[in-house]
Scaffold this motif. Structure first.
Motif, PDB file in Angstrom:
ATOM      1  N   PRO A 102       0.925  -1.273   0.173  1.00 37.92           N
ATOM      2  CA  PRO A 102       0.026   0.101   0.087  1.00 37.92           C
ATOM      3  C   PRO A 102       0.812   1.236  -0.156  1.00 37.92           C
ATOM      4  N   ASP A 103       0.236   2.215  -0.259  1.00 37.68           N
ATOM      5  CA  ASP A 103       0.929   3.730  -0.133  1.00 37.68           C
ATOM      6  C   ASP A 103       0.893   4.122   1.370  1.00 37.68           C
ATOM      7  N   LEU A 104       1.679   4.892   1.665  1.00 41.67           N
ATOM      8  CA  LEU A 104       1.746   5.351   3.248  1.00 41.67           C
ATOM      9  C   LEU A 104       0.751   5.981   3.641  1.00 41.67           C
ATOM     10  N   HIS A 105      -0.201   6.755   2.834  1.00 45.27           N
ATOM     11  CA  HIS A 105      -1.254   7.561   3.069  1.00 45.27           C
ATOM     12  C   HIS A 105      -2.235   6.467   3.491  1.00 45.27           C
ATOM     13  N   ARG A 106      -2.521   5.642   2.635  1.00 50.86           N
ATOM     14  CA  ARG A 106      -3.847   4.538   3.020  1.00 50.86           C
ATOM     15  C   ARG A 106      -3.240   3.939   3.983  1.00 50.86           C
ATOM     16  N   TYR A 107      -2.111   3.242   4.452  1.00 50.74           N
ATOM     17  CA  TYR A 107      -1.778   2.894   5.549  1.00 50.74           C
ATOM     18  C   TYR A 107      -1.897   3.467   6.907  1.00 50.74           C
ATOM     19  N   LEU A 108      -1.625   5.007   6.748  1.00 54.94           N
ATOM     20  CA  LEU A 108      -1.912   5.447   7.940  1.00 54.94           C
ATOM     21  C   LEU A 108      -3.322   5.722   8.303  1.00 54.94           C
ATOM     22  N   ARG A 109      -4.063   5.841   7.163  1.00 55.62           N
ATOM     23  CA  ARG A 109      -5.556   5.924   7.461  1.00 55.62           C
ATOM     24  C   ARG A 109      -6.108   4.657   7.999  1.00 55.62           C
ATOM     25  N   GLN A 110      -5.499   3.548   7.635  1.00 51.51           N
ATOM     26  CA  GLN A 110      -5.913   2.106   8.160  1.00 51.51           C
ATOM     27  C   GLN A 110      -5.298   1.718   9.623  1.00 51.51           C
ATOM     28  N   ASN A 111      -4.354   2.068   9.740  1.00 49.43           N
ATOM     29  CA  ASN A 111      -3.648   1.758  10.975  1.00 49.43           C
ATOM     30  C   ASN A 111      -3.268   2.492  11.902  1.00 49.43           C
ATOM     31  N   GLY A 112      -3.652   4.041  11.759  1.00 49.08           N
ATOM     32  CA  GLY A 112      -3.295   5.008  12.768  1.00 49.08           C
ATOM     33  C   GLY A 112      -1.677   5.426  12.611  1.00 49.08           C
ATOM     34  N   PRO A 113      -1.299   6.251  13.743  1.00 53.01           N
ATOM     35  CA  PRO A 113      -0.099   6.653  13.775  1.00 53.01           C
ATOM     36  C   PRO A 113       1.006   5.672  13.976  1.00 53.01           C
ATOM     37  N   PHE A 114       2.273   6.077  13.701  1.00 52.87           N
ATOM     38  CA  PHE A 114       3.281   5.246  14.019  1.00 52.87           C
ATOM     39  C   PHE A 114       3.985   5.660  15.429  1.00 52.87           C
ATOM     40  N   SER A 115       4.718   4.759  16.105  1.00 48.81           N
ATOM     41  CA  SER A 115       5.417   5.120  17.346  1.00 48.81           C
ATOM     42  C   SER A 115       6.630   6.055  16.950  1.00 48.81           C
ATOM     43  N   PRO A 116       6.843   6.984  17.644  1.00 48.17           N
ATOM     44  CA  PRO A 116       8.120   7.708  17.250  1.00 48.17           C
ATOM     45  C   PRO A 116       9.217   7.064  16.888  1.00 48.17           C
ATOM     46  N   VAL A 117       9.520   5.924  17.158  1.00 49.13           N
ATOM     47  CA  VAL A 117      11.013   5.238  16.842  1.00 49.13           C
ATOM     48  C   VAL A 117      10.581   5.028  15.546  1.00 49.13           C
ATOM     49  N   ALA A 118       9.517   4.116  15.287  1.00 50.54           N
ATOM     50  CA  ALA A 118       9.229   3.656  13.860  1.00 50.54           C
ATOM     51  C   ALA A 118       9.207   4.868  12.867  1.00 50.54           C
ATOM     52  N   ALA A 119       8.521   6.127  13.321  1.00 54.85           N
ATOM     53  CA  ALA A 119       8.249   7.078  12.490  1.00 54.85           C
ATOM     54  C   ALA A 119       9.677   7.610  12.019  1.00 54.85           C
ATOM     55  N   ALA A 120      10.605   7.762  13.014  1.00 54.81           N
ATOM     56  CA  ALA A 120      11.860   8.059  12.706  1.00 54.81           C
ATOM     57  C   ALA A 120      12.818   7.182  11.924  1.00 54.81           C
ATOM     58  N   LEU A 121      12.647   5.938  12.135  1.00 55.74           N
ATOM     59  CA  LEU A 121      13.442   4.913  11.044  1.00 55.74           C
ATOM     60  C   LEU A 121      12.876   4.929   9.676  1.00 55.74           C
ATOM     61  N   LEU A 122      11.535   5.156   9.656  1.00 54.15           N
ATOM     62  CA  LEU A 122      10.973   5.030   8.287  1.00 54.15           C
ATOM     63  C   LEU A 122      11.254   6.281   7.262  1.00 54.15           C
ATOM     64  N   THR A 123      11.262   7.573   8.114  1.00 53.98           N
ATOM     65  CA  THR A 123      11.620   8.748   7.553  1.00 53.98           C
ATOM     66  C   THR A 123      13.096   8.829   7.256  1.00 53.98           C
ATOM     67  N   ALA A 124      13.882   7.920   7.989  1.00 50.12           N
ATOM     68  CA  ALA A 124      15.403   8.078   7.831  1.00 50.12           C
ATOM     69  C   ALA A 124      15.613   7.410   6.369  1.00 50.12           C
ATOM     70  N   GLN A 125      14.720   6.302   6.023  1.00 53.28           N
ATOM     71  CA  GLN A 125      14.872   5.602   4.715  1.00 53.28           C
ATOM     72  C   GLN A 125      14.549   6.407   3.427  1.00 53.28           C
ATOM     73  N   ILE A 126      13.582   7.311   3.894  1.00 57.07           N
ATOM     74  CA  ILE A 126      13.096   8.411   2.907  1.00 57.07           C
ATOM     75  C   ILE A 126      14.243   9.520   2.520  1.00 57.07           C
ATOM     76  N   ALA A 127      14.569   9.615   3.841  1.00 58.65           N
ATOM     77  CA  ALA A 127      15.718  10.946   3.705  1.00 58.65           C
ATOM     78  C   ALA A 127      16.916  10.200   2.900  1.00 58.65           C
ATOM     79  N   ASP A 128      17.038   9.026   3.160  1.00 58.45           N
ATOM     80  CA  ASP A 128      18.235   8.427   2.235  1.00 58.45           C
ATOM     81  C   ASP A 128      18.008   8.431   0.753  1.00 58.45           C
ATOM     82  N   ALA A 129      16.916   8.274   0.327  1.00 53.36           N
ATOM     83  CA  ALA A 129      16.469   8.317  -1.012  1.00 53.36           C
ATOM     84  C   ALA A 129      16.649   9.825  -1.359  1.00 53.36           C
ATOM     85  N   LEU A 130      16.256  10.715  -0.783  1.00 54.26           N
ATOM     86  CA  LEU A 130      16.439  12.240  -0.999  1.00 54.26           C
ATOM     87  C   LEU A 130      17.912  12.632  -1.044  1.00 54.26           C
TER      88      LEU A 130
END
Length: 358
Positions: A102-130
């Protein structure tokens, strides 16, 4: 089924956006030497077919052809690979790897917010791509949860985010596109300099990453409003407020990404490094040293001394028309969606108009 060129066959639509429709497709024959991935007959791919008004615009077609080599060489584990570009008659299409998730928008709507640790690690991977794309001179310019696909999200030990739609804003942002009244961007994620029509650099992606990170831990973007115009105004005039659920080190990262002045935002590489230090320091098993390092994350968030510029598209110094939108007050219009793409009204004198919520 509908053929795309001689090598691909569209099977079913997977999603529609402001610039086109993404299809599940199959490969009919091996692609030529001009493709980044030759592929094999019967292989399943994703194809984004751009809107007809884009394909009919000679400026867009020329940009499409000019950017071919840039898009095809952009490879990274957290970027959806562009395999081929198709130009045939009034059709423009990007052939990409098909990501099963799924895309992250749909995943958020279906599962709710991430924990701070999970959010940081996921965004770090996006920052790697950037970081990889910025090093190659490519600025995404439409970073948002809907443009992040989660490979193997169901039951996976760790999510693998993959950033898609690289190059779409770059391809579509031309003088001809301004004539079609389209704007590639999303009000909830638009950097202040983009909203005002000031010169843009890779710092717009860092702003988008900050909005995305805020949304991951709270379930919503920091700036909302009844209309797209109101949301854009808040980007320009308001500072985000820290929710009580966001740890101080993570808030330091978010606040730095959302600085109004682009030169004060961290580079993508430093953002990724800082987020991993924060994730290590705010977890339940963090050592005292890791917790202390997380509290000092500000020292790691140095700005990019040479941010990648957004190429000029007809204006001076990379500037563009400011993003201006009309509230959706027409009869029968649905509730305003801050995550919907907007239209732009070029500032060309009296009578210029456009509608919000395209």
């Amino acid at each position: 089924m509908r053929p795309v060129g001689s090598k691909y066959l569209l099977e079913e639509p997977l999603g529609r956006g402001a610039t086109g429709t993404v299809w599940r497709a199959s490969q009919r024959e091996t692609a030529g030497a001009e493709a980044a991935v030759a592929g094999q007959p019967g292989e399943t791919v994703a194809i984004k077919v751009l809107k007809e008004e884009l394909a009919h615009d000679p400026d867009v077609v020329m940009r499409f052809l000019r950017e071919r080599s840039v898009l095809l060489r952009l490879t990274h584990p957290n970027i959806v690979r562009t395999r081929d570009l198709v130009v045939e008659g009034d059709l423009l299409a990007l052939v990409m790897d098909l990501v099963d998730g799924p895309d992250l928008h749909r995943y958020l709507r279906q599962n709710g917010p991430f924990s701070p640790v999970a959010a940081a690690l996921l965004t770090a991977q996006i920052a790697d791509a950037l970081a990889a794309s910025h090093a190659d001179g490519v600025v995404h310019r439409d970073l948002k949860p809907a443009n992040v696909l989660l490979a193997g999200a169901e039951g996976a030990a760790e999510m693998h985010p993959m950033l898609t739609d690289f190059g779409i804003a770059r391809l579509a942002d031309s003088p001809g596109l301004t004539r079609t009244q389209e704007f590639v961007g999303t009000p909830a994620y638009v950097a202040p300099e983009s909203a005002e029509g000031r010169p843009q650099t890779s710092a717009v992606d860092i702003y988008g990453a900050g909005i995305l990170l805020y949304e991951l831990v709270t379930g919503r973007p920091p700036f909302a409003g009844a209309t797209a115009l109101e949301v854009l105004h808040r980007h320009l005039s308001e500072d985000p407020q820290r929710p009580g659920s966001v740890p101080e080190p993570l808030w330091t990262v978010i606040e730095r990404c959302l600085r109004k002045r682009p030169e004060e935002r961290p580079s993508a590489e430093n953002l990724a490094r800082g987020l991993r230090v924060v994730a290590a320091g705010i977890g339940v098993h963090a050592s005292p040293a890791e917790a202390e390092a997380a509290l000092g994350v500000a020292a790691l968030l140095a700005p990019d001394p040479a941010p990648a510029p957004v190429p000029e598209t007809g204006g001076d110094s990379g500037a563009a028309d400011p993003t201006q939108v009309l509230p959706s007050t027409g009869a029968g219009g649905g509730q305003y969606d801050p995550s919907a793409a907007t239209n732009v009204m070029p500032t060309t004198g009296a009578g210029a108009a456009g509608a919000a919520g395209a």
